[in-house]
Design an enzyme around this catalytic site. Structure first.
Site, PDB file in Angstrom:
ATOM      1  N   ASP A   1      12.667   7.602   9.532  1.00 46.90           N
ATOM      2  CA  ASP A   1      11.545   7.856  10.443  1.00 46.90           C
ATOM      3  C   ASP A   1      11.494   6.768  11.511  1.00 46.90           C
ATOM      4  OD1 ASP A   1       9.181   9.352  11.215  1.00 46.90           O
ATOM      5  OD2 ASP A   1       8.044   7.574  10.583  1.00 46.90           O
TER       6      ASP A   1
ATOM      7  N   THR B   1      11.177   4.573   6.142  1.00 47.22           N
ATOM      8  CA  THR B   1      10.018   4.945   6.981  1.00 47.22           C
ATOM      9  C   THR B   1       9.249   3.677   7.344  1.00 47.22           C
ATOM     10  OG1 THR B   1       8.584   5.304   5.057  1.00 47.22           O
ATOM     11  CG2 THR B   1       9.761   7.231   5.884  1.00 47.22           C
ATOM     12  N   SER B   2       9.899   2.529   7.225  1.00 53.79           N
ATOM     13  CA  SER B   2       9.180   1.268   7.440  1.00 53.79           C
ATOM     14  C   SER B   2       9.409   0.728   8.855  1.00 53.79           C
ATOM     15  CB  SER B   2       9.581   0.257   6.370  1.00 53.79           C
ATOM     16  OG  SER B   2       8.737  -0.848   6.425  1.00 53.79           O
ATOM     17  N   ARG B   3      10.515   0.046   9.078  1.00 56.39           N
ATOM     18  CA  ARG B   3      10.876  -0.416  10.413  1.00 56.39           C
ATOM     19  C   ARG B   3      12.387  -0.338  10.559  1.00 56.39           C
ATOM     20  NH1 ARG B   3       6.535   0.574  11.696  1.00 56.39           N
ATOM     21  NH2 ARG B   3       4.935  -0.719  12.669  1.00 56.39           N
TER      22      ARG B   3
ATOM     23  N   LYS C   1       0.825  -1.211   0.000  1.00 59.61           N
ATOM     24  CA  LYS C   1       0.000   0.000   0.000  1.00 59.61           C
ATOM     25  C   LYS C   1       0.867   1.273   0.000  1.00 59.61           C
ATOM     26  CE  LYS C   1      -2.137  -1.822   3.556  1.00 59.61           C
ATOM     27  NZ  LYS C   1      -1.766  -3.244   3.409  1.00 59.61           N
ATOM     28  N   ILE C   2       1.835   1.335   0.906  1.00 62.91           N
ATOM     29  CA  ILE C   2       2.625   2.567   1.044  1.00 62.91           C
ATOM     30  C   ILE C   2       3.632   2.704  -0.104  1.00 62.91           C
ATOM     31  CG2 ILE C   2       4.293   3.792   2.503  1.00 62.91           C
ATOM     32  CD1 ILE C   2       2.836   2.418   4.941  1.00 62.91           C
TER      33      ILE C   2
ATOM     34  N   GLU D   1      14.720   2.236  18.563  1.00 64.09           N
ATOM     35  CA  GLU D   1      13.902   3.416  18.852  1.00 64.09           C
ATOM     36  C   GLU D   1      13.061   3.304  20.115  1.00 64.09           C
ATOM     37  OE1 GLU D   1      11.449   3.410  15.220  1.00 64.09           O
ATOM     38  OE2 GLU D   1       9.683   3.095  16.481  1.00 64.09           O
TER      39      GLU D   1
ATOM     40  N   HIS E   1       9.427   8.475  14.280  1.00 63.66           N
ATOM     41  CA  HIS E   1       8.294   7.602  13.921  1.00 63.66           C
ATOM     42  C   HIS E   1       7.011   8.435  13.778  1.00 63.66           C
ATOM     43  CE1 HIS E   1       7.236   3.095  13.938  1.00 63.66           C
ATOM     44  NE2 HIS E   1       6.301   3.756  13.283  1.00 63.66           N
ATOM     45  N   GLN E   2       7.120   9.402  12.890  1.00 67.49           N
ATOM     46  CA  GLN E   2       6.090  10.431  12.757  1.00 67.49           C
ATOM     47  C   GLN E   2       5.280  10.267  11.478  1.00 67.49           C
ATOM     48  OE1 GLN E   2       8.095  14.235  12.602  1.00 67.49           O
ATOM     49  NE2 GLN E   2       6.280  15.246  11.799  1.00 67.49           N
ATOM     50  N   ALA E   3       5.718   9.345  10.610  1.00 65.23           N
ATOM     51  CA  ALA E   3       5.129   9.294   9.270  1.00 65.23           C
ATOM     52  C   ALA E   3       3.614   9.056   9.303  1.00 65.23           C
ATOM     53  CB  ALA E   3       5.825   8.221   8.435  1.00 65.23           C
ATOM     54  N   PHE E   4       3.152   8.304  10.288  1.00 69.07           N
ATOM     55  CA  PHE E   4       1.717   7.987  10.361  1.00 69.07           C
ATOM     56  C   PHE E   4       0.901   9.155  10.929  1.00 69.07           C
ATOM     57  CE2 PHE E   4       0.633   7.669  14.883  1.00 69.07           C
ATOM     58  CZ  PHE E   4       1.889   7.833  15.441  1.00 69.07           C
TER      59      PHE E   4
HETATM   60  P1  NAD Z   1       1.853  -3.809   2.861  1.00 67.33           P
HETATM   61  O1  NAD Z   1       1.642  -5.108   3.541  1.00 67.33           O
HETATM   62  O2  NAD Z   1       0.723  -3.205   2.093  1.00 67.33           O
HETATM   63  O3  NAD Z   1       3.115  -3.904   1.891  1.00 67.33           O
HETATM   64  C1  NAD Z   1       4.298  -4.548   2.243  1.00 67.33           C
HETATM   65  C2  NAD Z   1       4.905  -5.070   0.944  1.00 67.33           C
HETATM   66  O4  NAD Z   1       6.189  -5.617   1.263  1.00 67.33           O
HETATM   67  C3  NAD Z   1       4.086  -6.208   0.297  1.00 67.33           C
HETATM   68  O5  NAD Z   1       3.855  -5.910  -1.060  1.00 67.33           O
HETATM   69  C4  NAD Z   1       4.978  -7.433   0.457  1.00 67.33           C
HETATM   70  O6  NAD Z   1       4.867  -8.352  -0.618  1.00 67.33           O
HETATM   71  C5  NAD Z   1       6.346  -6.793   0.476  1.00 67.33           C
HETATM   72  N1  NAD Z   1       7.374  -7.667   1.049  1.00 67.33           N
HETATM   73  C6  NAD Z   1       7.238  -8.614   1.993  1.00 67.33           C
HETATM   74  N2  NAD Z   1       8.419  -9.225   2.190  1.00 67.33           N
HETATM   75  C7  NAD Z   1       9.307  -8.637   1.345  1.00 67.33           C
HETATM   76  C8  NAD Z   1      10.676  -8.839   1.069  1.00 67.33           C
HETATM   77  N3  NAD Z   1      11.373  -9.789   1.715  1.00 67.33           N
HETATM   78  N4  NAD Z   1      11.275  -8.065   0.139  1.00 67.33           N
HETATM   79  C9  NAD Z   1      10.557  -7.115  -0.538  1.00 67.33           C
HETATM   80  N5  NAD Z   1       9.252  -6.883  -0.316  1.00 67.33           N
HETATM   81  C10 NAD Z   1       8.633  -7.642   0.606  1.00 67.33           C
HETATM   82  O7  NAD Z   1       2.355  -2.822   4.007  1.00 67.33           O
HETATM   83  P2  NAD Z   1       2.265  -1.224   3.992  1.00 67.33           P
HETATM   84  O8  NAD Z   1       0.993  -0.804   4.612  1.00 67.33           O
HETATM   85  O9  NAD Z   1       2.660  -0.700   2.665  1.00 67.33           O
HETATM   86  O10 NAD Z   1       3.408  -0.886   5.064  1.00 67.33           O
HETATM   87  C11 NAD Z   1       4.782  -1.063   4.781  1.00 67.33           C
HETATM   88  C12 NAD Z   1       5.569  -0.935   6.074  1.00 67.33           C
HETATM   89  O11 NAD Z   1       5.477   0.419   6.537  1.00 67.33           O
HETATM   90  C13 NAD Z   1       4.978  -1.772   7.203  1.00 67.33           C
HETATM   91  O12 NAD Z   1       5.637  -2.993   7.254  1.00 67.33           O
HETATM   92  C14 NAD Z   1       5.206  -0.959   8.442  1.00 67.33           C
HETATM   93  O13 NAD Z   1       6.281  -1.557   9.165  1.00 67.33           O
HETATM   94  C15 NAD Z   1       5.620   0.409   7.947  1.00 67.33           C
HETATM   95  N6  NAD Z   1       4.803   1.490   8.495  1.00 67.33           N
HETATM   96  C16 NAD Z   1       5.432   2.557   9.034  1.00 67.33           C
HETATM   97  C17 NAD Z   1       4.695   3.605   9.542  1.00 67.33           C
HETATM   98  C18 NAD Z   1       5.352   4.833  10.128  1.00 67.33           C
HETATM   99  O14 NAD Z   1       4.684   5.636  10.787  1.00 67.33           O
HETATM  100  N7  NAD Z   1       6.631   5.045   9.918  1.00 67.33           N
HETATM  101  C19 NAD Z   1       3.300   3.547   9.528  1.00 67.33           C
HETATM  102  C20 NAD Z   1       2.684   2.435   8.953  1.00 67.33           C
HETATM  103  C21 NAD Z   1       3.438   1.411   8.419  1.00 67.33           C
END
Ligand code: NAD
Length: 338
Positions: free
Chosen positions: A258, A232-234, A154-155, A263, A295-298
């Protein structure tokens, strides 16, 4: 339902209390983070609500189970902090908010990219101090650059779409292809190709064992000199020590974070009067070409409304004996990681 809400800040209370008008749960807002030392605060609560840095490993889950808790309602999309196997064995129902506002995170990601490209973080401070010189602020266009997007869920897909709109060539890597990427001209490639060709690499895959330290010394060696890295993921997708070395050598030209692997003891708190004990984090903050947000992106009004609404809807569904929309099981988690 009686719910102990851990790690609450003023904004959690505001949005959860407002959304609760439609649900009528008995919410007890607790400031501490959930750890083995604070788990007793949930004594007798059938449900707890937890956020990203709450500890939900086997030890804490066992304590919660003994205290009578049955439902763990995460108010986050990510769930890498939960031992789902242990939760299942202990009979917990676990819920999360799989999608609240992917735009919030995607837009923050692009904000970091633009700020780093044009050194806005430095310009802001300079101008406020009356320094109107442009020396040292030379930027580069985003248009025409190659952007590598790792994880096109999604992101990542929204980030890719926005970057394509800026005129970037988009390269993508994911275990599963999302047709939307190719529909706007993005191209799926191997990580080798993505790292070798990208001027900027942005991470949007979940933290699972396979992605732990995805960006390490070896991955960095395959990237262009001066690459921009955005996470901005983990936090633990990135080996921070390797990144510090790459910043010192100039291999990484700009870094936007982020999230940070350590953290939990830092983020979401005002530490301005304290001495930060984490030397790796402190070193990161010394680089002129690094921007760290906490961790502000959300953190948008839209996202907080959706998080509160969905979290409480999950709790209500559980209470009514129907399947919560955000039900999370080990099998669903495996399917998500693919
Ligand atoms: P999502 O589940 O929609 O998308 C994750 C994508 O990663 C999927 O398409 C999946 O196939 C892919 N993936 C899984 N394993 C993989 C690998 N080994 N290599 C490459 N791609 C792989 O998730 P999303 O909603 O897009 O969120 C993505 C990440 O953003 C989440 O995992 C979350 O940790 C992080 N996040 C951060 C914040 C923030 O405030 N910073 C807020 C929400 C989410």
């Amino acid at each position: 339902m009686q719910v102990a809400v851990f790690s609450t800040k003023s904004y959690d209370r505001e949005f959860l209390a407002a959304a609760n008008a439609a649900h009528g749960h008995d919410l007890t807002f607790l400031e501490p983070r959930l750890t083995p030392q604070t788990a007793r605060l949930a004594d007798g609560f059938p449900a707890i609500c937890a956020f990203v840095n709450d500890q939900l490993d086997a030890q804490v889950l066992l304590m919660l189970a003994r205290n009578g808790t049955k439902l763990i309602a995460l108010r986050s999309a990510g769930f890498n902090h939960v031992d789902l196997m242990a939760a299942e064995q202990l009979g917990f129902t676990v819920t999360r908010v799989p999608a609240y506002s992917p735009h919030a995170v995607a837009e923050h990601t692009v904000g970091l990219i633009l700020a780093l490209c044009r050194k806005l973080h430095k310009a802001y401070l300079r101008v406020r101090e009356g320094n109107l010189s442009l020396e040292g602020l030379l930027g580069s266009d985003l248009h025409g650059r190659t952007a590598g997007v790792v994880g096109t869920g999604k992101i990542g897909t929204i980030v890719a779409q926005i970057l394509a709109g800026f005129g970037c060539r988009v390269l993508a890597y994911d275990l599963a292809r999302n047709p939307a990427i190719e529909a706007f001209g993005g191209r799926y490639v191997t990580t080798d190709e993505l790292f070798a060709q990208s001027d900027l690499v942005t991470l949007h895959c979940p933290l699972v064992p396979e992605t732990y330290h995805l960006i390490n010394e070896e991955a960095l060696a395959r990237m262009k000199r001066g690459v921009m890295l955005i996470n901005t993921s983990r936090g633990a997708l990135v080996d921070t020590r390797a990144v510090v070395r790459a910043l010192k050598s100039g291999k990484i030209g700009a870094l936007g974070l982020d999230v940070y692997e350590e953290e939990a003891d830092l983020f979401f708190e005002d530490l301005s009067n304290r001495v930060i004990q984490d030397d790796v984090f402190s070193r990161l903050l010394t680089f002129p070409n690094v921007i760290v947000t906490s961790h502000q992106a959300f953190f948008t009004r839209d996202a907080l409304e959706a998080i509160a609404r969905e979290t409480l809807a999950n709790i209500t569904a559980y209470e009514q004996g129907t399947e919560p929309r955000g039900l999370l099981t080990p099998a669903r988690a495996m399917a998500q990681a693919k």
